[in-house]
Design a protein around this motif. Structure first.
Motif, PDB file in Angstrom:
ATOM      1  N   UNK A  38      41.071 129.270 -14.394  1.00  0.00           N
ATOM      2  CA  UNK A  38      39.850 129.826 -13.823  1.00  0.00           C
ATOM      3  C   UNK A  38      38.767 128.758 -13.753  1.00  0.00           C
ATOM      4  N   UNK A  39      37.768 128.920 -12.863  1.00  0.00           N
ATOM      5  CA  UNK A  39      36.697 127.930 -12.760  1.00  0.00           C
ATOM      6  C   UNK A  39      35.907 127.815 -14.058  1.00  0.00           C
ATOM      7  N   UNK A  40      35.362 126.637 -14.288  1.00  0.00           N
ATOM      8  CA  UNK A  40      34.553 126.434 -15.487  1.00  0.00           C
ATOM      9  C   UNK A  40      33.243 127.215 -15.399  1.00  0.00           C
ATOM     10  N   UNK A  41      32.703 127.332 -14.197  1.00  0.00           N
ATOM     11  CA  UNK A  41      31.469 128.109 -14.030  1.00  0.00           C
ATOM     12  C   UNK A  41      31.808 129.599 -13.921  1.00  0.00           C
ATOM     13  N   UNK A  42      30.826 130.431 -14.103  1.00  0.00           N
ATOM     14  CA  UNK A  42      31.019 131.868 -14.011  1.00  0.00           C
ATOM     15  C   UNK A  42      31.339 132.253 -12.580  1.00  0.00           C
ATOM     16  N   UNK A  43      32.383 133.043 -12.381  1.00  0.00           N
ATOM     17  CA  UNK A  43      32.778 133.413 -11.034  1.00  0.00           C
ATOM     18  C   UNK A  43      33.233 134.855 -10.959  1.00  0.00           C
ATOM     19  N   UNK A  44      33.545 135.266  -9.726  1.00  0.00           N
ATOM     20  CA  UNK A  44      34.042 136.616  -9.474  1.00  0.00           C
ATOM     21  C   UNK A  44      35.566 136.576  -9.474  1.00  0.00           C
ATOM     22  N   UNK A  45      36.169 137.344 -10.391  1.00  0.00           N
ATOM     23  CA  UNK A  45      37.619 137.336 -10.578  1.00  0.00           C
ATOM     24  C   UNK A  45      38.158 138.717 -10.224  1.00  0.00           C
ATOM     25  N   UNK A  46      39.200 138.731  -9.391  1.00  0.00           N
ATOM     26  CA  UNK A  46      39.878 139.969  -9.023  1.00  0.00           C
ATOM     27  C   UNK A  46      41.260 139.959  -9.668  1.00  0.00           C
ATOM     28  N   UNK A  47      41.526 140.927 -10.541  1.00  0.00           N
ATOM     29  CA  UNK A  47      42.818 141.054 -11.224  1.00  0.00           C
ATOM     30  C   UNK A  47      43.593 142.179 -10.550  1.00  0.00           C
ATOM     31  N   UNK A  63      33.359 134.905 -19.607  1.00  0.00           N
ATOM     32  CA  UNK A  63      32.101 134.919 -18.872  1.00  0.00           C
ATOM     33  C   UNK A  63      32.198 135.271 -17.403  1.00  0.00           C
ATOM     34  N   UNK A  64      33.374 135.645 -16.914  1.00  0.00           N
ATOM     35  CA  UNK A  64      33.531 135.924 -15.493  1.00  0.00           C
ATOM     36  C   UNK A  64      33.235 137.384 -15.183  1.00  0.00           C
ATOM     37  N   UNK A 131      39.453 135.609  -0.547  1.00  0.00           N
ATOM     38  CA  UNK A 131      38.940 134.497  -1.342  1.00  0.00           C
ATOM     39  C   UNK A 131      37.755 133.831  -0.649  1.00  0.00           C
ATOM     40  N   UNK A 132      36.812 133.395  -1.455  1.00  0.00           N
ATOM     41  CA  UNK A 132      35.724 132.578  -0.937  1.00  0.00           C
ATOM     42  C   UNK A 132      36.273 131.190  -0.583  1.00  0.00           C
ATOM     43  N   UNK A 133      35.583 130.443   0.293  1.00  0.00           N
ATOM     44  CA  UNK A 133      36.033 129.081   0.589  1.00  0.00           C
ATOM     45  C   UNK A 133      36.178 128.261  -0.685  1.00  0.00           C
ATOM     46  N   UNK A 134      37.318 127.628  -0.834  1.00  0.00           N
ATOM     47  CA  UNK A 134      37.580 126.845  -2.039  1.00  0.00           C
ATOM     48  C   UNK A 134      38.067 127.666  -3.208  1.00  0.00           C
ATOM     49  N   UNK A 135      38.210 128.996  -3.029  1.00  0.00           N
ATOM     50  CA  UNK A 135      38.694 129.841  -4.112  1.00  0.00           C
ATOM     51  C   UNK A 135      40.159 129.585  -4.431  1.00  0.00           C
ATOM     52  N   UNK A 136      40.647 130.275  -5.439  1.00  0.00           N
ATOM     53  CA  UNK A 136      42.023 130.023  -5.868  1.00  0.00           C
ATOM     54  C   UNK A 136      42.765 131.324  -6.153  1.00  0.00           C
ATOM     55  N   UNK A 137      44.061 131.249  -5.908  1.00  0.00           N
ATOM     56  CA  UNK A 137      44.964 132.363  -6.160  1.00  0.00           C
ATOM     57  C   UNK A 137      45.854 131.968  -7.336  1.00  0.00           C
ATOM     58  N   UNK A 138      45.846 132.768  -8.404  1.00  0.00           N
ATOM     59  CA  UNK A 138      46.651 132.485  -9.595  1.00  0.00           C
ATOM     60  C   UNK A 138      47.753 133.537  -9.674  1.00  0.00           C
ATOM     61  N   UNK A 139      48.981 133.104  -9.488  1.00  0.00           N
ATOM     62  CA  UNK A 139      50.132 134.001  -9.505  1.00  0.00           C
ATOM     63  C   UNK A 139      51.020 133.650 -10.684  1.00  0.00           C
TER      64      UNK A 139
END
Length: 497
Positions: A38-47, A63-64, A131-139
């Motif tokens: 996950x990003x080091x900064x606080x972000x919006x996470x969809x599980x 912190x997300x 996803x936002x631009x530059x976002x990531x998908x964790x599978x």
């Protein structure tokens, strides 16, 4: 898709070490992995397919802002209880098409979900759209007892959407599972960046004309095609258009300063070197200026700079350069020259022909298809017309027992010794063909052709007409061959009276 009653499974779901994360060691192992994904900064996470919310809880604890989705109402109920007080939102819905409206996320997290979807490819496409631009998908996926998706299969499903996929083996870390495992378990972290767009170098080439000759440079110490002849050339730099690049390269390589209106486009050719990538080549024409002659301005890269006849080019040239000049002589404007791997860089007269001329979009109706001349002596006509048409840029086209032809662009000229001839000499004063007229590039070329013509069976005709009779900018020469055919060679466009 596997049919599982997730509501029925919800009550015992957390009993698996990697589901409930009840063991502090297992929980810490997953927390460490999640922190790296996950990003080091606080972000919006969809599980997605959140189950009872164990990974959502870890993400919220880091912190997300978490949104969790599961299709099982019972699973969602347990997740809400687990996430109470964290600010996380839990929704009931299909993981493949979650009920999120226009919301976008920094991370989409899905563990053991992809292999259960009825249409994984469609779901992944939709997820990338969330996803936002530059976002990531964790599978987090695997293969257990013959079920599940391999990493290779999931990576292939991701390929249409991104080239940045990080693979992480999870089977070798027993802390994640509370035991040793011997099957395939992995995480894929995919960035929301589109697949790499194809790009090509744009290069520029100068056909510097001095009458019938063209300037060529012999490459040296460049690491590519050294020892072979090539036109002054280079590639466009950031922010340059192709004409600006050509003007700059001419100044850098041969010390010639060209004005923009002196540079004319001759040919555009996409080309590929053997084993290399595609390039887009723009070939420009400019005329020699005796007051500002070219010189070798880059002796460290060029061992020779000299003039060569355009209609008798040397063989020791870079192949695509030679193909470009041959295409220019033939009047082509768009070409492809595509080397196969293993082809030589150098031009080979007996090698495979890789040049393909592309026909421009133009109305063909009314254009000259061919001109056919019946001649009394084929051997003599071939010598005379072959020289003249070759010097004018026509290339040998067809050859049969009683005829020959030469082609330039779409049109060609035929000379044929027909058995049906009714005379042994052409009389241009009778009804029929009077003469053919051809454009010539410049005065120097005109003078050279006029001087060479007698050696090939042509004589000066109409010497009483001054060569400038058409007005300013007009020059012409008249030639007649031994069979009575007349040709007018013209520099400029004004007609003679």
């Amino acid at each position: 898709m596997t049919t599982i009653d997730w509501d029925a499974a919800a009550g015992s779901f957390d009993e698996e070490p990697d589901h409930g994360l009840l063991d502090p060691a297992v929980r810490d192992a997953w927390a460490g992995r999640l922190e790296s994904w996950l990003p080091a900064r606080r972000g919006d996470v969809l599980d997605l397919g959140c189950g009872t919310g164990s990974l959502s809880l870890l993400a919220a604890g880091q912190g997300h802002r978490v949104t969790a989705v599961d299709r099982s109402p019972r699973m969602a109920e347990l997740a809400r209880a687990k996430l109470a007080g964290t600010g996380a939102e839990v929704l009931v819905g299909d993981a493949g098409l979650p009920p999120l409206g226009e919301r976008a996320f920094d991370v989409i997290l899905a563990r053991h979900v992809v292999w259960l979807l009825p249409d994984p490819a469609a779901a992944l496409a939709h997820w990338f759209g969330l996803l936002k631009p530059g976002g990531r998908l964790v599978l987090i996926e695997g293969v257990w007892g013959g079920v599940g998706f391999s990493a290779a299969r999931v990576t292939a499903l991701l390929a249409p959407h991104t080239e940045r996929v990080h693979h992480e083996d999870l089977a070798g870390d027993p802390r994640l599972w509370g035991k040793e495992v011997d099957d395939e378990r992995y995480a894929l972290v995919a960035r929301a960046e589109p697949p790499h767009r194809h790009t090509e170098v744009v290069d520029v080439h100068l056909i510097l004309r001095r009458g019938p000759d063209v300037l060529l440079a012999r490459r040296a110490n460049t690491g590519y095609a050294d020892g072979l002849l090539h036109m002054p050339s280079g590639h466009a730099e950031d922010g340059e258009d192709v004409r600006e690049a050509m003007i700059r390269e001419a100044a850098e390589e041969i010390g010639v300063v060209l004005d923009p209106d002196e540079v004319r486009v001759a040919l555009v050719m996409q080309h590929r070197g053997p084993g290399g990538g595609a390039r887009m080549g723009w070939f420009f024409v400019a005329e020699y200026d005796a007051e500002h002659p070219p010189h070798n301005a880059e002796p460290e890269k060029c061992s020779e700079l000299d003039w060569f006849p355009l209609d008798a080019l040397p063989d020791d040239m870079v192949a695509y350069c030679r193909a470009g000049l041959d295409g220019y002589r033939a009047g082509e404007h768009f070409m492809i020259h595509w080397h196969e791997d293993g082809d030589p860089i150098a031009h080979r007269p007996d090698g495979p022909r890789r040049a393909v001329a592309l026909e421009p979009a133009a109305e063909r109706t009314g254009r000259v298809h061919h001109i056919e001349l019946w001649v009394p002596d084929l051997a003599g006509a071939e010598r005379r017309w072959g020289w003249l048409l070759g010097r004018l840029g026509h290339l040998p086209y067809q050859r049969w027992e009683s005829g020959r032809s030469w082609r330039r662009g779409e049109s060609y000229v035929v000379v044929e010794q027909s058995a049906d001839l009714s005379a042994d000499h052409h009389d241009r004063r009778r009804p029929g063909l009077n003469h053919l007229a051809f454009h010539v590039a410049d005065r120097a070329t005109l003078d050279a052709l006029t001087a060479e013509a007698p050696a090939y069976g042509w004589r000066m005709f109409h010497p009483e007409h001054p060569p400038y009779a058409g007005g300013d900018g007009h020059r012409a020469s008249y030639l007649e061959d031994e069979a009575g055919y007349e040709v007018e060679l013209v520099v400029g466009s004004g007609p003679l009276p």
